[in-house]
Motif scaffolding. Structure first.
Motif, PDB file in Angstrom:
ATOM      1  N   ARG A 191       1.465  -1.727   1.211  1.00  0.00           N
ATOM      2  CA  ARG A 191       0.058  -1.954   1.569  1.00  0.00           C
ATOM      3  C   ARG A 191      -0.204  -3.418   1.874  1.00  0.00           C
ATOM      4  N   TYR A 212      -7.030  -5.065  -9.606  1.00  0.00           N
ATOM      5  CA  TYR A 212      -5.829  -5.132  -8.775  1.00  0.00           C
ATOM      6  C   TYR A 212      -4.873  -6.127  -9.402  1.00  0.00           C
ATOM      7  N   TRP A 263      -7.583  -3.261  -2.599  1.00  0.00           N
ATOM      8  CA  TRP A 263      -7.822  -1.842  -2.834  1.00  0.00           C
ATOM      9  C   TRP A 263      -7.939  -1.574  -4.340  1.00  0.00           C
ATOM     10  N   TYR A 279      -9.931  -5.707   2.578  1.00  0.00           N
ATOM     11  CA  TYR A 279     -10.266  -4.515   1.799  1.00  0.00           C
ATOM     12  C   TYR A 279      -8.994  -3.773   1.390  1.00  0.00           C
ATOM     13  N   ALA A 280      -8.027  -3.708   2.303  1.00  0.00           N
ATOM     14  CA  ALA A 280      -6.754  -3.047   1.986  1.00  0.00           C
ATOM     15  C   ALA A 280      -6.000  -3.815   0.906  1.00  0.00           C
TER      16      ALA A 280
END
Length: 298
Positions: A184, A110, A252, A248-249
């Motif tokens: 997000r 990420y 991601w 968690y989002a």
């Protein structure tokens, strides 16, 4: 499987699967050593740990202070790497090598922004939990199993290491590009903020039920109403589930956080379900509309 991921799998088995199995058995038929080892809350039917296998329950505040120090250290490491372009400190680099597998996954999972947001959320959550355990929560004068206490250190160290391990070493084109990432991250932060506030309110209400004029007057459980207590038996556990879902989002695309969330969600669901049944048994007029942990569902 990497070391920290394996640790979370082992913790999920040890602290979720095995206690559920023990709960399904007659507690009077369990070996005394097993009952003391797994003595935690309502899991073993009132068995209490003793001797070298136990620590006072109020010691839980220690690993929250530890988690806050670790989260601040992680935030400083990311600040140096992303804002100042400094190399990762030796400790952070060791954490990355501990979990990171450059052969299987040579690129970060990420972006630097996602890693920074996740660590910032850690600082906020650990700071509030540290304050609550030292200044708000009321701990009964009971003991808990030593390895339940140790699992707190393992959990927070492993969670922070997981975030660092899959983060980019520096801001640059190597970070994955996702045009929807700002949306997000903003959505995850809104969900996190809601759960953060609701968890604070639940913990204050639980502590307030045992205090009068700021002083502890009882350690008995009482039937609370208002807020999320009108919907679920354990709002503090529901909000913990939501908080880790928000993480968690944010993270991601990472491979390690699913092991963290499996342990946390399994642990929260297990304790919430057992507590819900205990409340129904203790309070004969317990509200029928309340669920164990998720309103209208579970």
């Amino acid at each position: 499987m990497d070391a920290v991921n394996a640790m979370f799998v082992a913790m999920t088995f040890t602290f979720v699967a095995v206690p559920l199995l023990l709960k399904s058995l007659d507690p009077t038929r369990l070996p005394a050593a097993v009952a003391r080892l797994y003595a935690y809350g309502k899991i073993t039917g009132g068995a209490r740990p003793s001797g070298v296998l136990s620590v006072p329950k109020r010691w839980y505040k220690h690993f929250y202070a530890f988690s806050l120090a670790l989260a601040v250290a992680a935030a400083l490491a990311l600040s140096d790497a992303y804002a100042a372009g400094a190399p990762w400190p030796a400790g952070a680099a060791l954490c990355r090598r501990w979990l990171w597998d450059p052969v299987r996954r040579p690129e970060p999972s990420y972006s630097a922004a996602a890693a920074s947001v996740a660590v910032g959320m850690f600082v906020m959550q650990c700071a509030r939990r540290t304050y609550e355990t030292y200044r708000v929560n009321v701990f009964s004068d009971t003991a808990v199993g030593l390895w339940y206490y140790a699992s707190g250190y393992m959990h927070y160290a492993g969670a922070v290491v997981t975030v660092l391990a899959e983060a980019p070493a520096a801001v640059g084109p190597a970070a994955p590009s996702d045009p929807w990432e700002p949306v997000r991250l903003a959505g995850a932060l809104l969900v996190f903020g809601w759960a953060y506030r609701q968890q604070w309110r639940a913990n204050v209400a639980l502590a307030g039920a045992r205090k009068r004029g700021g002083r502890v007057v009882t350690h008995e459980h009482v039937l609370l109403t208002g807020g999320l207590f009108d919907l679920v038996s354990s709002p503090q556990m529901l909000t913990e589930v939501v908080i880790y879902g928000a993480w968690y989002a944010v993270l991601w695309g990472g491979s390690g956080w699913k092991y963290v969330i499996a342990f946390v969600w399994g642990n929260q669901f297990e304790i919430a379900l057992i507590s819900h049944q205990w409340y129904k048994d203790k309070f004969k007029d317990y509200p029928r509309q309340r669920k164990a942990i998720i309103p209208y569902v579970l």
